[in-house]
Design an enzyme around this catalytic site. Structure first.
Site, PDB file in Angstrom:
ATOM      1  N   GLY A  70       0.745  -1.114  -0.077  1.00  0.00           N
ATOM      2  CA  GLY A  70       0.115   0.015   0.240  1.00  0.00           C
ATOM      3  C   GLY A  70       0.746   1.422  -0.007  1.00  0.00           C
ATOM      4  N   GLN A  71       2.085   1.293  -0.162  1.00  0.00           N
ATOM      5  CA  GLN A  71       3.038   2.476  -0.129  1.00  0.00           C
ATOM      6  C   GLN A  71       2.659   2.978  -1.484  1.00  0.00           C
ATOM      7  OE1 GLN A  71       4.200  -0.550   0.138  1.00  0.00           O
ATOM      8  NE2 GLN A  71       5.512  -0.822   2.036  1.00  0.00           N
ATOM      9  N   ARG A  72       2.760   4.546  -1.383  1.00  0.00           N
ATOM     10  CA  ARG A  72       2.500   5.431  -2.273  1.00  0.00           C
ATOM     11  C   ARG A  72       2.906   5.335  -3.721  1.00  0.00           C
ATOM     12  NH1 ARG A  72      -0.149  10.124  -1.956  1.00  0.00           N
ATOM     13  NH2 ARG A  72       0.646  10.125   0.473  1.00  0.00           N
ATOM     14  N   ILE A  74       3.711   2.098  -4.667  1.00  0.00           N
ATOM     15  CA  ILE A  74       3.329   1.035  -5.271  1.00  0.00           C
ATOM     16  C   ILE A  74       1.817   1.030  -5.930  1.00  0.00           C
ATOM     17  CG2 ILE A  74       2.743  -1.456  -4.472  1.00  0.00           C
ATOM     18  CD1 ILE A  74       4.900  -1.268  -2.791  1.00  0.00           C
TER      19      ILE A  74
END
Length: 807
Positions: A70-72, A74
């Site tokens: 869920g990292q920005r 990704i």
């Protein structure tokens, strides 16, 4: 009831494999939840950098759960996993209240994805065991889940760390050693207006009379999905648009069509600051002061082709040095730009300041319009001269130039509209190019009996533009079809703002774009489509570019930030404020599609197409949508909107942002490298951009004179901290300076010939053509006879004591 009951209805007996997609922001607890569902150890959890796949066997079903990071950085790749999804599971950190807006926006964009249409969604409000967690009911109200009408959905409070609300015994699976997956405790059913809580003495259950955790899930089959392009294949429309809602919209679903909503009219009230109409203030020459010598230190210089750490020294409005450890004269003012980006000032390719329209005049003149442009980071505007039918093009140009010369606060240029055709027009076009520096003309395929040219006249205008070396621009809409549909709508009583879009549907724009590209290609004329407002028209431009045709297009800030459903708003003022031409499209996927095409260079420029009117001016069309002045604001908001929709969302990198807002426009209209680049010898039109600032766009705070903003409430990450126009500070960590200074038009020159590499004209004075230089990296070099040194005497190595001569 649990997930297994749902799957029995969702899948026939012979199909026992189900795909679940697990998404959410970073640190929401997705991987912990997945491991808990799979009965694995959750003591060692690390952030997911790619994706995890777990297959959970339960009661004969094989649940393939895809857990995506869920990292920005990704999130743009989520779209590669949408195909064949049966259930979307979205996880929210209920204890991280500061990120509720962010997670809500990501969820809204997921629900608008074409490949997830109709897919049931389950929302886990995770980390309920923490003391500061928000209950699922509060999260549901915050995200506005109760307005969802296009799918089955449910929200569930849980704690992956304690297994609470995650798993229960069901269907005998746990007794056989099989994990069972459960969704219960707090249930928000589709269509409910308030949350419902169920707590059952130590066990959790769903008080649903149906056969599954979501009602009605046996009757409607899933929409078939076909995997295309491979597992990592490119998927169009990486994101979907979440249009900002205004007060009168909250708590309701915007419906397209009168039959889907109440006829009750509402009035939306926005308290707007009173805008004081100011006369242009005289420019005072400050002489050789520190104001004319500036040193920007510590920032990252961004051009269309690279990002470098460098300082920039400015003197007399010109960039003199770019690099590190610059040697500069004393007395220069120093601007610290550490942590910020130093980018070229924006070039807005389409504005309509103080333009006469339907018996009124657009409310922003060249003073308030260019002042607002500077406040948003735009340092050069290109306005459109609109002669009346039969009016001299030269006279109209001189009138517009007089307005701009008296009031403009920044550099400006003028396109000239060709609103009628004759031999006189042909001669005046040549005069404008040779004597007035005009290098672009705009033709209209709409506005029949006012500005529209026939196909034969368009061919003549395109051919003449090619001979003059000027850029041909087109407003692409089928005017004949629009006139016919307008008459039909009025005849059946459609008079509201929604009639504007209904009379100019998307296919009308796409057809005219196709026809304009075809006609321009017949005579070999470079063509610019201004503006492109729909997906289908943008696809036409992209298709012709792929065939090698010299065609370009621009998207507007409004089309990138909002959509045409506002034209059906129950508040007439709100709906009328969104009327522009071509109209905003009701397809909610259009904004992100256009942003993607800008990132791919299928479209080249992001303009504002600023033509603003007050609410009172818009009310001229209260009983007839054809009389509503067409236009919206955007000159101040353009760069912030593209940063939010492009860079902050992950669609564009910094270089692409600079290209779309500045460099491509400067090249297209022949003011590069004077504008559009930070390089030695270029004008010191510079914006120091702060990516950490979060601003909320509103009519209450903007510098534009209009009393309504189509971007009302839109939150944008990133804003200009300093703005320089020809080396003069116009914005300094605050609102735009009230004074104005003298600014002439950009260097006039005809547009380059169509074959830019093999038929180049002589370069402008002071501009070096690298292809004509004597520099070479092959063959004999000037230092060939210099003997090579065998070594260098070093008195002390790095880190040792210096003897003085070398170190």
């Amino acid at each position: 009831m649990g997930l297994l009951s749902l799957l029995r209805k969702l899948r026939p007996a012979q199909e026992r494999e189900v795909r679940l997609l697990l998404l959410g922001l970073d640190n929401a607890g997705k991987t912990t939840l997945l491991k808990a569902l799979a009965s694995e150890d959750i003591t060692q959890i690390t952030p997911t950098q790619g994706f995890n796949i777990k297959s959970v066997l339960s009661d004969g079903f094989k649940l393939n759960v895809w857990d995506i990071g869920g990292q920005r950085k990704i999130r743009p790749y989520w779209r590669n996993y949408f195909d064949n999804t049966d259930v979307l599971i979205y996880v929210i950190d209920s204890a991280d209240r500061k990120r509720f807006d962010e997670t809500g926006q990501e969820l809204a964009e997921l629900l608008a994805e074409d490949k997830l249409v109709g897919v049931p969604v389950l929302i886990f409000a995770n980390k309920q065991d923490l003391f500061n967690s928000a209950p699922a009911s509060e999260i549901a109200e915050s995200l506005g889940l109760h307005v969802i009408r296009d799918r089955e959905w449910q929200i569930q409070g849980c704690s992956a760390a304690t297994n609470e609300g995650v798993k229960v015994r069901g269907d005998g699976g746990e007794e056989r050693g099989e994990p069972s997956v459960y969704f219960g405790t707090i249930t928000l059913k589709y269509g409910m207006t308030s949350p419902r809580r169920t707590a059952l003495n130590g066990r959790h259950d769903v008080t649903d009379g149906g056969g599954g955790f979501i009602p009605g899930m046996g009757e409607n089959k899933q929409v078939p999905r076909v995997l295309s392009g491979g597992f990592f294949g490119y998927v169009d429309d990486a994101f979907s648009q979440r249009t900002p809602e205004l007060p009168c919209e909250r708590g309701e679903t915007r419906a397209i069509g009168r039959s889907q909503q109440s006829d009750t009219q509402v009035t939306e009230v926005i308290e707007v600051k009173q805008v004081q109409i100011l006369d242009a203030e005289p420019w005072k020459d400050e002489g050789d002061s520190a104001q004319n010598r500036l040193l920007i230190k510590g920032g990252q210089v961004v051009n269309e082709d690279q990002v470098i750490h460098a300082d920039v020294y400015i003197e007399e409005g010109i960039i003199k040095q770019v690099g590190l450890n610059l040697i500069t004269p004393g007395g220069a003012r120093i601007i610290e730009a550490k942590g910020k980006y130093v980018i070229p000032g924006g070039v807005d390719t389409q504005t309509h300041f103080q333009q006469p329209v339907a018996g009124t005049v657009s409310c922003d003149d060249f003073y308030t319009g260019t002042r607002a442009a500077l406040a948003g980071g735009t340092t050069t505007v290109l306005d459109v001269v609109m002669p009346e039918r039969g009016e001299s093009l030269v006279d109209a140009h001189d009138k517009w130039a007089g307005w701009a010369e008296q009031k403009a606060c920044c550099d400006y240029g003028l396109h000239v509209g060709v609103t009628w055709w004759s031999e006189k027009v042909k001669l005046e076009m040549a005069e404008l190019v040779s004597e007035h520096g005009v290098n672009s003309f705009k033709m209209f395929m709409a506005f029949k009996d006012q500005y529209q040219l026939s196909d034969a006249e368009l061919l003549k205008a395109f051919n003449h533009c090619k001979q003059l070396g000027a850029v041909a621009q087109v407003h692409a809409e089928n005017g004949d079809a629009i006139k016919e549909m307008t008459q039909r709508l009025l005849a059946v009583g459609v008079t509201g703002p929604e009639g504007h879009e209904l009379s100019r549907p998307e296919e009308v724009e796409a057809e005219a774009t196709q026809r304009a590209c075809l006609l321009a290609h017949q005579v070999g004329c470079p063509l610019h489509i201004a503006p492109v407002m729909s997906r289908s028209a943008a696809e036409v431009v992209a298709a012709h570019r792929r065939r090698g045709q010299l065609v370009s297009g621009e998207a507007t800030a409004a089309a990138l930030a909002t959509d045409g459903t506002h034209q059906w708003n129950r508040c007439w003022r709100h709906a009328a404020a969104h009327v522009t031409c071509p109209p905003l499209r009701p397809d909610p996927a259009t904004p992100q599609h256009l942003a993607g095409m800008l990132a791919n260079n299928d479209l080249q420029c992001a303009s504002s197409n600023h033509c603003s009117f007050t609410v009172q001016q818009k009310e001229a069309g209260q009983d007839d949508f054809t009389k509503i002045p067409q236009g919206v604001n955007g000159v101040e908001d353009r760069m912030a909107v593209l940063w939010e929709k492009g860079v902050a969302s992950g669609k564009m990198d910094l270089c692409q942002f600079v290209a779309a807002t500045s460099t491509n426009a400067a090249k297209l209209f022949n003011i590069y490298p004077q504008k559009g680049v930070i390089a030695v010898g270029s004008d010191a039109d510079i914006v120091i951009w702060d990516p950490t600032v979060v601003q909320r766009l509103s009519a209450k705070t903007h510098q534009q004179r209009c009393d309504f903003s189509v971007f009302e409430g839109l939150q944008c990450r990133g804003a200009p901290a300093w703005v320089l126009s020809r080396g003069r500070l116009c914005l300094e960590e605050g609102p735009a300076a009230a004074r104005r200074w003298r600014a002439g038009p950009p260097r006039p020159a005809p547009a380059p010939p169509s074959d830019e590499f093999h038929n180049r004209s002589e370069p402008a004075e002071g501009v070096r053509n690298q292809q004509n230089s004597g520099f070479a990296v092959s063959g004999a070099q000037i230092d060939d006879k210099t003997p090579k040194r065998t070594g260098v005497k070093v008195h002390a190595p790095p880190g040792g004591k210096s003897a003085g001569s070398f170190w």
